[in-house]
Design a protein around this motif. Structure first.
Motif, PDB file in Angstrom:
ATOM      1  N   PRO A 181     -61.747  72.410  68.729  1.00 17.79           N
ATOM      2  CA  PRO A 181     -62.829  71.772  67.977  1.00 17.79           C
ATOM      3  C   PRO A 181     -62.448  70.452  67.298  1.00 17.79           C
ATOM      4  N   PHE A 182     -61.162  70.267  66.997  1.00 15.73           N
ATOM      5  CA  PHE A 182     -60.766  69.014  66.338  1.00 15.73           C
ATOM      6  C   PHE A 182     -59.918  68.147  67.256  1.00 15.73           C
ATOM      7  N   ALA A 183     -60.186  68.262  68.569  1.00 18.11           N
ATOM      8  CA  ALA A 183     -59.382  67.529  69.549  1.00 18.11           C
ATOM      9  C   ALA A 183     -59.454  66.019  69.320  1.00 18.11           C
ATOM     10  N   THR A 184     -60.628  65.532  68.940  1.00 18.13           N
ATOM     11  CA  THR A 184     -60.757  64.084  68.747  1.00 18.13           C
ATOM     12  C   THR A 184     -59.812  63.611  67.646  1.00 18.13           C
ATOM     13  N   ARG A 203     -73.541  79.109  56.161  1.00 22.27           N
ATOM     14  CA  ARG A 203     -72.706  79.225  57.355  1.00 22.27           C
ATOM     15  C   ARG A 203     -71.945  77.921  57.556  1.00 22.27           C
ATOM     16  N   GLN A 218     -71.318  76.592  60.479  1.00 22.56           N
ATOM     17  CA  GLN A 218     -72.068  75.881  61.516  1.00 22.56           C
ATOM     18  C   GLN A 218     -73.460  76.506  61.576  1.00 22.56           C
ATOM     19  N   GLY A 219     -74.453  75.702  61.878  1.00 26.01           N
ATOM     20  CA  GLY A 219     -75.784  76.245  62.110  1.00 26.01           C
ATOM     21  C   GLY A 219     -76.413  76.872  60.882  1.00 26.01           C
ATOM     22  N   ALA A 220     -76.199  76.256  59.734  1.00 29.09           N
ATOM     23  CA  ALA A 220     -76.786  76.812  58.506  1.00 29.09           C
ATOM     24  C   ALA A 220     -78.306  76.647  58.517  1.00 29.09           C
ATOM     25  N   THR A 262     -67.927  68.119  60.021  1.00 36.64           N
ATOM     26  CA  THR A 262     -68.897  67.241  60.678  1.00 36.64           C
ATOM     27  C   THR A 262     -70.326  67.748  60.558  1.00 36.64           C
ATOM     28  N   PRO A 303     -74.421  66.668  56.479  1.00 39.38           N
ATOM     29  CA  PRO A 303     -75.406  65.585  56.665  1.00 39.38           C
ATOM     30  C   PRO A 303     -76.838  66.129  56.734  1.00 39.38           C
ATOM     31  N   GLN A 304     -76.991  67.296  57.391  1.00 36.42           N
ATOM     32  CA  GLN A 304     -78.336  67.868  57.505  1.00 36.42           C
ATOM     33  C   GLN A 304     -78.872  68.299  56.142  1.00 36.42           C
ATOM     34  N   ILE A 316     -67.953  59.150  60.697  1.00 36.40           N
ATOM     35  CA  ILE A 316     -68.953  60.221  60.722  1.00 36.40           C
ATOM     36  C   ILE A 316     -70.207  59.747  59.976  1.00 36.40           C
ATOM     37  N   ARG A 322     -72.214  57.459  62.086  1.00 41.69           N
ATOM     38  CA  ARG A 322     -72.949  58.151  63.149  1.00 41.69           C
ATOM     39  C   ARG A 322     -74.216  58.794  62.587  1.00 41.69           C
ATOM     40  N   VAL A 323     -74.080  59.386  61.396  1.00 43.71           N
ATOM     41  CA  VAL A 323     -75.244  60.010  60.752  1.00 43.71           C
ATOM     42  C   VAL A 323     -76.295  58.934  60.470  1.00 43.71           C
TER      43      VAL A 323
END
Lengths: 334, 401
Positions: free
Chosen positions: B43-46, B206, B208-210, B234, B238-239, B264, B267-268
């Protein structure tokens, strides 16, 4: 009372998206008796296809400017002097994105349908006639392939995509409490419900739907009645992939996009088990129940419990009704 | 058995040579090795793939300066996939294959906690990481592990002080339901009380996907003037901010280190509009584009311009790259101090030298001299994002807590 309603509506909006995800798992199971563990990753691919066509393609040097941001003169005039987060500004922001949203949706639907078809033809169909267990294990293996491929193609970067609908705030008073909804979430719910209803009607009233139901009843009899069972398999996979593409696009607009999106499929699998693997109605009800329970638990007990309470309910239902709320009872005679 | 004089002398000489061999080998080390685990996949490959070349740059620059005590260094990095057990295996392999390894860089809190019981005797090495987890800053329990900046608890202290200084009175904590998210919450609650601030909401989500509408509704009901977000990298934050802006909430949002990457935020902004305008948070180091950056950044910039042409690193170093470089810089500084004293580069000596660092000029990473206290550097600054300039700019002086 007003607050209860607010959180119930929030839960229903989340539940509708769960239902849209679940419909793909049920469709494949009904036609093939295969529980597709990789469905969450099909959804993830749908989300990435949406990202590709709605964000990457419009940014390309060769793409026309209007594709990235459509700004006709009348829209520029309307923007003059608008406050930053006003409802009209949100609608205009969305309108400017409409060309790329449409391209994104079309691209996601087509590419995910092709992906579903390729998976069915190259991986599932050769196993026809073999144990269903082998096909289920294959979907487990597919998780690694799809997850790894997505990281290779799109990297693990978190990305953001345009909303399918304007995110205008909607406020109204009920029981003395102001109820607040996000426009985009409401639209997402409507899209999810329409697709869900469309599929249920298709399965009930169209020839293809009848073929799916006949195959679900008994593959051999369906064959002998002239139904092309392999075609039914293909249609089921395409159906799951296309609904997955829309679900993926919606999830990406709500949460951003990353390979972690694939994990959603697992939580929805529990919902499918609760509803009954082969029952659209059962799965719909289960999705709504879990969505509402999550929101109400978050409201009353906090996030630590929100991830547990709904799934305890799932367990209880499965313990009482092992075939789910409306799943068909299977009697195996030995 | 009868031993002749010649045989006795020969046997004694051989035994002495055998016993002294490890010491001789250590004294004659032709290079010191710094091991590292990076999330080159997963997940943090970048982030991992951007840090990997930064480590090569670090190796080149340290060697330009004469290495450690005149001995050049070599950095060896392996992929962990962001899985702590993989990173632990990498560490154990490095211990077995690199006898001159003097330091290790870990890539997660999970790994640092997993490896901590292993760091005993000959298996111990000085160890920095990407983590700001408060419980790692424990000289008694983890003498060899250190934080390259303020812990999350310290970062909450800095933010709450900023809220107080701005005249705020109510604050909400929204955090992911993970160890990372929960880390500073209890401490933050106590600190807020100490400062006379009221914590009106503690909301766990959560990772992710809160369910954004539900969390925003709860935030709106709380009436918080400020909201501190913790435990996200990430997604989600922002959401949440976007939802609150659409809701029309005047809440001012704040975050900690992992919510402070400029790329980041850009991008947002590109996708969601100026929702992050005014978002503030703790960044322990200067941003790479800071006009007042010091000689360390200037050196990196010059190297990057020539060595990383055509890559994202040519003109920019992300926050996580800066963090990794500083973590290694401070570790090497401790090792150099040990070497300067003519001592062996053991983990104990390095940890002692590290804990002695006081008012140290970091070459521009921090805007003020820093000290290593309790295996962490409790210094940082609040930066605020401007959607217009698309940059985080300083909005406070440097705090040390």
């Amino acid at each position: 009372m007003g607050q209860l309603l607010q959180f119930t509506i929030n839960g229903l909006m989340a539940g509708a998206i769960y239902a849209l995800i679940a419909v793909g798992i049920v469709s494949v199971f009904k036609a093939t008796r295969v529980v597709n563990f990789a469905h969450g990753y099909l959804i993830m691919f749908g989300a990435y296809f949406y990202f590709t066509f709605a964000v990457l393609v419009p940014q390309a040097a060769w793409a026309p400017d209007w594709l990235a941001s459509w700004q006709p003169g009348w829209m520029m005039d309307m923007r003059e002097g608008l406050p930053m987060f006003s409802p009209l500004a949100a609608v205009l922001d969305w309108l400017a994105n409409v060309p790329r949203i449409l391209l994104g949706l079309a691209g996601a639907l087509l590419c995910n349908a092709a992906l579903g078809l390729v998976i069915e033809r190259t991986l599932m169909r050769p196993l026809m006639g073999q144990s269903v267990f082998a096909m289920i294990m294959l979907t487990v293996g597919l998780i690694s392939i799809l997850s790894g491929s997505a990281q290779l193609i799109w990297t693990s970067d978190a990305e953001f995509v345009p909303s399918l609908a304007p995110n205008t705030p909607i406020r109204f008073a009920l029981f003395g409490q102001t109820i607040f909804l996000f426009g985009a979430d409401l639209a997402n719910m409507v899209i999810a419900l329409l697709i869900f209803a469309g599929i249920v009607l298709m399965v009930r009233y169209t020839k293809s739907g009848i073929a799916i139901r006949a195959t679900a009843e008994d593959q051999s009899t369906a064959y002998s009645m002239g139904i092309s069972v392999p075609k039914v398999f293909s249609r089921a996979w395409v159906l799951a992939s296309t609904t997955g593409a829309v679900a993926g696009a919606i999830l990406a607009t709500r949460n951003g996009i990353s390979p972690a999106l694939g994990l959603f499929g697992f939580s929805v699998l529990a919902i499918v088990l609760m509803g009954g693997l082969d029952s659209y109605l059962g799965v719909f009800l289960a999705a709504m129940i879990v969505g509402v329970l999550e929101a109400l638990t978050q409201w009353q007990l906090g996030g630590e419990w929100a991830g547990i309470v709904p799934y305890v309910a799932v367990l209880v239902v499965i313990l009482i009704r092992p075939h789910g709320l409306f799943g068909a009872k299977e009697i195996e005679r030995i | 058995m009868h031993l002749k004089r010649r045989q006795f002398l020969a046997t004694t000489a051989a035994a002495t040579a055998g016993l002294a061999a490890p010491v001789t080998l250590r004294a004659q080390a032709r290079e010191y090795v710094i091991g590292a685990s990076l999330p080159l996949t997963g997940p943090f490959a970048t982030a991992g793939q951007m840090v990997a070349p930064a480590l090569r740059m670090f190796e080149a620059l340290v060697n330009e300066d004469g290495g450690i005590g005149g001995v050049p260094i070599r950095i060896t990095a392996e992929d962990s996939g962001y899985i702590p057990a993989n990173a632990l295996a990498n560490y154990q392999r490095a211990l077995a294959t690199e006898p001159d390894m003097v330091m290790y860089f870990g890539d997660s809190t999970g790994f640092m906690k997993l490896v901590a019981p292993e760091l005993r005797g000959a298996n111990a090495r000085l160890m920095g990481s990407t983590s700001f987890a408060s419980e790692l800053a424990d000289p008694a329990g983890n003498p060899y592990q250190y934080l390259p900046g303020p812990s999350y608890e310290d970062q909450f202290d800095i933010l709450l002080q900023q809220v107080k200084d701005e005249g705020g009175s109510t604050v909400a904590f929204i955090f992911s339901n993970t160890e990372f998210g929960r880390d500073p919450i209890a401490h933050g609650r106590a600190k807020a009380e100490e400062l006379g601030l009221q914590v009106v909401l503690e909301e766990s989500t959560r990772e992710q996907g809160a369910d954004i509408p539900t969390h925003v509704t709860r935030l709106a009901q709380s009436g918080a003037e400020y909201c501190i977000l913790q435990g996200y990298v990430t997604g989600v934050w922002p959401q949440l901010i976007g939802g609150a802006r659409q809701f029309g909430l005047p809440t001012r949002f704040m975050g900690t280190f992992w919510g402070m990457e400029n790329a980041i935020a850009d991008r947002v902004t590109a996708e969601a509009g100026p929702i992050l305008d005014g978002y503030a948070g703790v960044m322990p180091y200067r941003y790479f584009y800071d006009p007042e950056r010091g000689p360390a950044y200037e050196r990196f910039a010059a190297f990057q311009k020539t060595a990383f042409v055509g890559t994202p690193l040519e003109n920019y170093l992300p926050t996580w790259g800066i963090q990794a470089l500083f973590s290694l810089t401070i570790g090497v500084e401790a090792l150099r101090r040990v070497a300067d004293k003519g001592l062996e580069l053991t983990a104990d000596n390095a940890a002692e030298a590290l804990s002695d660092l006081r008012d140290w000029d970091t070459g521009g990473f921090f805007g003020v001299p820093v000290s290593m206290v309790n295996n962490k550097i409790g210094t940082g600054r609040v930066y605020r994002y401007s959607a217009e300039t698309q940059l985080f700019g300083p909005s406070s002086d440097w705090f040390t807590v």
